[in-house]
Write an enzyme that holds these catalytic residues in place. Structure first.
Site, PDB file in Angstrom:
ATOM      1  N   CYS A   1      19.467  47.996  40.435  1.00 52.62           N
ATOM      2  CA  CYS A   1      19.034  48.899  39.959  1.00 52.62           C
ATOM      3  C   CYS A   1      18.108  49.834  40.341  1.00 52.62           C
ATOM      4  O   CYS A   1      18.063  51.284  39.655  1.00 52.62           O
ATOM      5  CB  CYS A   1      17.907  48.454  39.023  1.00 52.62           C
ATOM      6  SG  CYS A   1      18.362  46.863  37.891  1.00 52.62           S
TER       7      CYS A   1
ATOM      8  N   HIS B   1      13.750  54.120  34.533  1.00 56.19           N
ATOM      9  CA  HIS B   1      14.983  52.627  35.229  1.00 56.19           C
ATOM     10  C   HIS B   1      15.096  52.242  33.141  1.00 56.19           C
ATOM     11  O   HIS B   1      13.979  51.455  33.017  1.00 56.19           O
ATOM     12  CB  HIS B   1      14.958  51.547  35.844  1.00 56.19           C
ATOM     13  CG  HIS B   1      15.688  51.347  35.600  1.00 56.19           C
ATOM     14  ND1 HIS B   1      17.105  50.988  35.517  1.00 56.19           N
ATOM     15  CD2 HIS B   1      15.974  49.250  36.429  1.00 56.19           C
ATOM     16  CE1 HIS B   1      17.756  50.012  35.284  1.00 56.19           C
ATOM     17  NE2 HIS B   1      16.974  48.615  36.111  1.00 56.19           N
TER      18      HIS B   1
ATOM     19  N   ASN C   1      20.755  47.296  30.177  1.00 59.95           N
ATOM     20  CA  ASN C   1      20.495  47.979  31.720  1.00 59.95           C
ATOM     21  C   ASN C   1      21.385  47.634  32.496  1.00 59.95           C
ATOM     22  O   ASN C   1      22.698  47.017  32.597  1.00 59.95           O
ATOM     23  CB  ASN C   1      19.733  46.223  32.087  1.00 59.95           C
ATOM     24  CG  ASN C   1      19.081  46.432  33.654  1.00 59.95           C
ATOM     25  OD1 ASN C   1      19.885  47.794  33.797  1.00 59.95           O
ATOM     26  ND2 ASN C   1      18.679  45.460  33.879  1.00 59.95           N
TER      27      ASN C   1
END
Ligand code: UT7
Length: 323
Positions: free
Chosen positions: A114, A250, A280
């Site tokens: 990520c 993020h 996500n």
């Protein structure tokens, strides 16, 4: 006068299929209410059968090149952040290179889960500052739907697929924080925490595996480390949180996003939020949010933008950009 890596264009691609939280209620002991209240996610996009990370990355790259008004013949390098490449090798970046008809330069993948887009930006910035490249396509693209365990309600409701891309171009700046371009980068990892978020398979273990996460443990690390890396990156540029126009975090969990903004003393009006629509998307989440934030008229030329991310590794980092 110094070289700066300036954002010349931005674009994104999302697969057509949109899956609302309610779709999970049929197969799992979960609810739209739980997913919304614990994560902020309302829906996500999932890639169609046969749709690949490199295909989505190429679509996002085309959009970014169009936004920059630039032909692919002017691109020197492609840096693609992904943990879900089409094949073990070659890199998804070289597949994008071929798909774009780019017959020169070089392309490679960056794998920092990520945090991948922060790592990719730092790499692309270094290529530009060193003179190795003048124009770099920086892409984040993922098909996390391929590594989700559909029987694990604690993970499969959280992730989505998509891609975002930036064109970075070498321009000359005066060497101050007023320059456009990447002003500072700050990267970290700590492999002692590798068991908090990982895929339990891979090539050298001769398996494919599924994503496994101890979500509440990652959560605990996230707010503290994200605020710290964002503030450290700002300090490297001689700036503070007060100078920030937009935080583009993020997009993993609205509560992490809110907690980080609060820790930095920034109101949510200065945060670009897309987690409700995308879930996500790992390395794709920041370039997707940058592209949506620009399209919605939030991010404008001259704005000070800070991106920050954390994920498997743990790996985390932040990048300060004068847009
Ligand atoms: O992008 C990489 C970085 N990743 C992240 O940043 C993710 C970080 N973590 C998170 O976003 C949050 O920890 C989650 C959204 C994953 C979970 O939220 P939480 O508030 O930390 O919940 P929890 O894991 O402590 O679980 C609370 C309860 C548990 O039940 P018990 O043990 O209290 O009875 C879970 O079993 O919620 C249960 N639960 C669910 N219930 C309904 C877990 N998943 C679900 C679900 N639906 N989908």
């Amino acid at each position: 006068m110094i070289r700066r890596a300036v954002v010349a264009g931005v674009g994104h691609y999302l697969p057509e299929r949109v899956v609302p939280n309610s779709e999970f209620e049929a197969t799992l002991d979960t609810s739209d209410e739980w997913i919304r209240s614990r994560s902020g996610i309302e829906r996500r996009h999932f890639a169609a059968e046969g749709e690949t990370t490199s295909g989505m990355a190429a679509a996002a790259a085309r959009a970014a090149l169009a936004d920059a008004g630039m032909g692919v013949d002017r691109i020197d390098a492609i840096v693609l952040a992904t943990s879900t490449a089409d094949l073990t090798f070659p890199s998804a970046a070289t597949m994008v290179q071929a798909a774009l008809g780019m017959e020169r330069g070089f392309a490679f993948d960056v794998q920092a889960v990520c945090a991948g887009f922060a790592y990719a930006l730092a790499n692309a910035n270094a290529l530009i500052l060193s003179g190795q490249a003048d124009r770099v396509l920086v892409i984040g693209a993922e098909t996390f739907s391929r590594i989700l365990d559909w029987t694990d309600r604690s993970t499969c409701v959280l992730f989505g697929d998509g891609a975002g891309a930036l064109v970075l171009e070498a321009r000359t700046g005066g060497g101050t924080s007023e320059d456009r371009g990447i002003l500072a980068t700050d990267l970290h990892s700590d492999g002692r925490y590798r068991d908090l978020l990982y895929v339990d398979g891979g090539v050298s273990t001769q398996s494919t595996g599924f994503l496994r996460m101890q979500g509440n443990q990652v959560f605990r690390h996230a707010v503290e480390k994200l605020a710290q890396t964002a503030e450290d990156a700002l300090a490297k540029a001689g700036l503070t949180a007060e100078d920030v126009d937009w935080i583009v975090p993020h997009q993993a969990n609205i509560r992490i996003i809110q907690g980080t903004a609060k820790k930095m003393g920034l109101p949510m009006e200065k945060v670009v939020v897309t987690v409700q629509d995308h879930g996500n998307t790992s390395a794709a989440s920041i370039p997707l949010a940058l592209s949506v934030g620009k399209a919605h008229g939030q991010i404008r030329e001259g704005d000070l933008v800070v991106t920050e991310a954390i994920g498997g590794g743990l790996a985390w980092g932040a990048v300060v950009i004068r847009w």
